[in-house]
Design a protein around this motif. Sequence first.
Motif, PDB file in Angstrom:
ATOM      1  N   MET A 145       0.854  -1.177   0.000  1.00 20.40           N
ATOM      2  CA  MET A 145       0.000   0.000   0.000  1.00 20.40           C
ATOM      3  C   MET A 145       0.890   1.227   0.000  1.00 20.40           C
ATOM      4  N   GLY A 146       0.683   2.079  -0.961  1.00 21.50           N
ATOM      5  CA  GLY A 146       1.494   3.280  -1.055  1.00 21.50           C
ATOM      6  C   GLY A 146       0.637   4.532  -1.086  1.00 21.50           C
ATOM      7  N   ILE A 147       1.313   5.652  -1.126  1.00 25.81           N
ATOM      8  CA  ILE A 147       0.632   6.938  -1.059  1.00 25.81           C
ATOM      9  C   ILE A 147      -0.332   7.142  -2.226  1.00 25.81           C
ATOM     10  N   GLY A 148       0.021   6.686  -3.409  1.00 25.06           N
ATOM     11  CA  GLY A 148      -0.855   6.856  -4.563  1.00 25.06           C
ATOM     12  C   GLY A 148      -2.189   6.160  -4.391  1.00 25.06           C
ATOM     13  N   ARG A 149      -2.158   4.963  -3.878  1.00 29.12           N
ATOM     14  CA  ARG A 149      -3.403   4.214  -3.667  1.00 29.12           C
ATOM     15  C   ARG A 149      -4.225   4.838  -2.540  1.00 29.12           C
ATOM     16  N   ILE A 150      -3.539   5.308  -1.516  1.00 26.64           N
ATOM     17  CA  ILE A 150      -4.242   5.986  -0.426  1.00 26.64           C
ATOM     18  C   ILE A 150      -4.921   7.245  -0.955  1.00 26.64           C
ATOM     19  N   GLU A 151      -4.212   8.020  -1.751  1.00 24.46           N
ATOM     20  CA  GLU A 151      -4.803   9.233  -2.316  1.00 24.46           C
ATOM     21  C   GLU A 151      -5.986   8.907  -3.221  1.00 24.46           C
ATOM     22  N   LEU A 152      -5.887   7.824  -3.996  1.00 24.59           N
ATOM     23  CA  LEU A 152      -7.013   7.413  -4.826  1.00 24.59           C
ATOM     24  C   LEU A 152      -8.220   7.105  -3.953  1.00 24.59           C
ATOM     25  N   LEU A 153      -8.014   6.370  -2.878  1.00 24.27           N
ATOM     26  CA  LEU A 153      -9.117   6.071  -1.960  1.00 24.27           C
ATOM     27  C   LEU A 153      -9.699   7.347  -1.361  1.00 24.27           C
ATOM     28  N   GLU A 154      -8.836   8.263  -0.974  1.00 24.77           N
ATOM     29  CA  GLU A 154      -9.313   9.526  -0.400  1.00 24.77           C
ATOM     30  C   GLU A 154     -10.141  10.320  -1.412  1.00 24.77           C
ATOM     31  N   HIS A 155      -9.707  10.333  -2.665  1.00 19.68           N
ATOM     32  CA  HIS A 155     -10.462  11.044  -3.700  1.00 19.68           C
ATOM     33  C   HIS A 155     -11.801  10.363  -3.974  1.00 19.68           C
ATOM     34  N   ILE A 156     -11.824   9.043  -3.952  1.00 20.20           N
ATOM     35  CA  ILE A 156     -13.093   8.332  -4.130  1.00 20.20           C
ATOM     36  C   ILE A 156     -14.037   8.679  -2.982  1.00 20.20           C
ATOM     37  N   ALA A 157     -13.510   8.727  -1.775  1.00 23.78           N
ATOM     38  CA  ALA A 157     -14.344   9.104  -0.625  1.00 23.78           C
ATOM     39  C   ALA A 157     -14.898  10.512  -0.811  1.00 23.78           C
ATOM     40  N   HIS A 158     -14.080  11.403  -1.304  1.00 17.21           N
ATOM     41  CA  HIS A 158     -14.489  12.807  -1.472  1.00 17.21           C
ATOM     42  C   HIS A 158     -15.522  12.974  -2.594  1.00 17.21           C
ATOM     43  N   PHE A 159     -15.262  12.366  -3.743  1.00 24.85           N
ATOM     44  CA  PHE A 159     -16.112  12.574  -4.910  1.00 24.85           C
ATOM     45  C   PHE A 159     -17.237  11.552  -5.048  1.00 24.85           C
ATOM     46  N   GLY A 160     -17.081  10.373  -4.424  1.00 22.12           N
ATOM     47  CA  GLY A 160     -18.081   9.325  -4.603  1.00 22.12           C
ATOM     48  C   GLY A 160     -18.079   8.759  -6.009  1.00 22.12           C
ATOM     49  N   SER A 161     -16.924   8.882  -6.673  1.00 21.19           N
ATOM     50  CA  SER A 161     -16.829   8.483  -8.076  1.00 21.19           C
ATOM     51  C   SER A 161     -15.387   8.101  -8.417  1.00 21.19           C
ATOM     52  N   ILE A 162     -15.229   6.926  -9.000  1.00 25.20           N
ATOM     53  CA  ILE A 162     -13.896   6.528  -9.461  1.00 25.20           C
ATOM     54  C   ILE A 162     -13.462   7.434 -10.600  1.00 25.20           C
ATOM     55  N   ASN A 163     -14.385   7.756 -11.497  1.00 28.80           N
ATOM     56  CA  ASN A 163     -14.064   8.600 -12.633  1.00 28.80           C
ATOM     57  C   ASN A 163     -13.564   9.971 -12.176  1.00 28.80           C
ATOM     58  N   GLN A 164     -14.256  10.615 -11.260  1.00 35.73           N
ATOM     59  CA  GLN A 164     -13.838  11.926 -10.774  1.00 35.73           C
ATOM     60  C   GLN A 164     -12.523  11.833  -9.997  1.00 35.73           C
ATOM     61  N   ALA A 165     -12.350  10.762  -9.222  1.00 35.67           N
ATOM     62  CA  ALA A 165     -11.099  10.567  -8.485  1.00 35.67           C
ATOM     63  C   ALA A 165      -9.936  10.429  -9.456  1.00 35.67           C
ATOM     64  N   ALA A 166     -10.141   9.653 -10.524  1.00 33.36           N
ATOM     65  CA  ALA A 166      -9.094   9.459 -11.530  1.00 33.36           C
ATOM     66  C   ALA A 166      -8.739  10.779 -12.203  1.00 33.36           C
ATOM     67  N   LYS A 167      -9.753  11.544 -12.577  1.00 25.60           N
ATOM     68  CA  LYS A 167      -9.494  12.844 -13.210  1.00 25.60           C
ATOM     69  C   LYS A 167      -8.701  13.751 -12.282  1.00 25.60           C
ATOM     70  N   GLN A 168      -9.059  13.767 -11.016  1.00 20.91           N
ATOM     71  CA  GLN A 168      -8.365  14.607 -10.040  1.00 20.91           C
ATOM     72  C   GLN A 168      -6.881  14.244  -9.949  1.00 20.91           C
ATOM     73  N   MET A 169      -6.594  12.960 -10.141  1.00 21.17           N
ATOM     74  CA  MET A 169      -5.216  12.482 -10.032  1.00 21.17           C
ATOM     75  C   MET A 169      -4.486  12.450 -11.370  1.00 21.17           C
ATOM     76  N   GLY A 170      -5.176  12.812 -12.447  1.00 21.40           N
ATOM     77  CA  GLY A 170      -4.548  12.809 -13.762  1.00 21.40           C
ATOM     78  C   GLY A 170      -4.292  11.415 -14.296  1.00 21.40           C
TER      79      GLY A 170
END
Length: 94
Positions: free
Chosen positions: A1-26
Amino acid sequence: MGIGRIELLEHIAHFGSINQAAKQMGMSYKKAWKLIEELNGMYDQPLVVKVQGGKSGGGTQLTAKAERLIKCFRELEDDLQKFLMTASHALEEL
């Protein structure tokens, strides 16, 4: 488990969307979904689940296990930062 995966999880929690989380992370949705599948396969319980549609159209949310994992990771990160600062000060005193 690394920082990138943690940030992806945090973005999914924030946006409620994998698509929006992915866009946020580029990153692409496909890459984000692959990471989510890997994460869900690493643990005895899924970390990310789909929510069925309705008035809000559904989405994605984290499980309680994912929330505990993020909290533990961030606490470990804080502890490591404190350790590094203490060690750095000790080296300066030599």
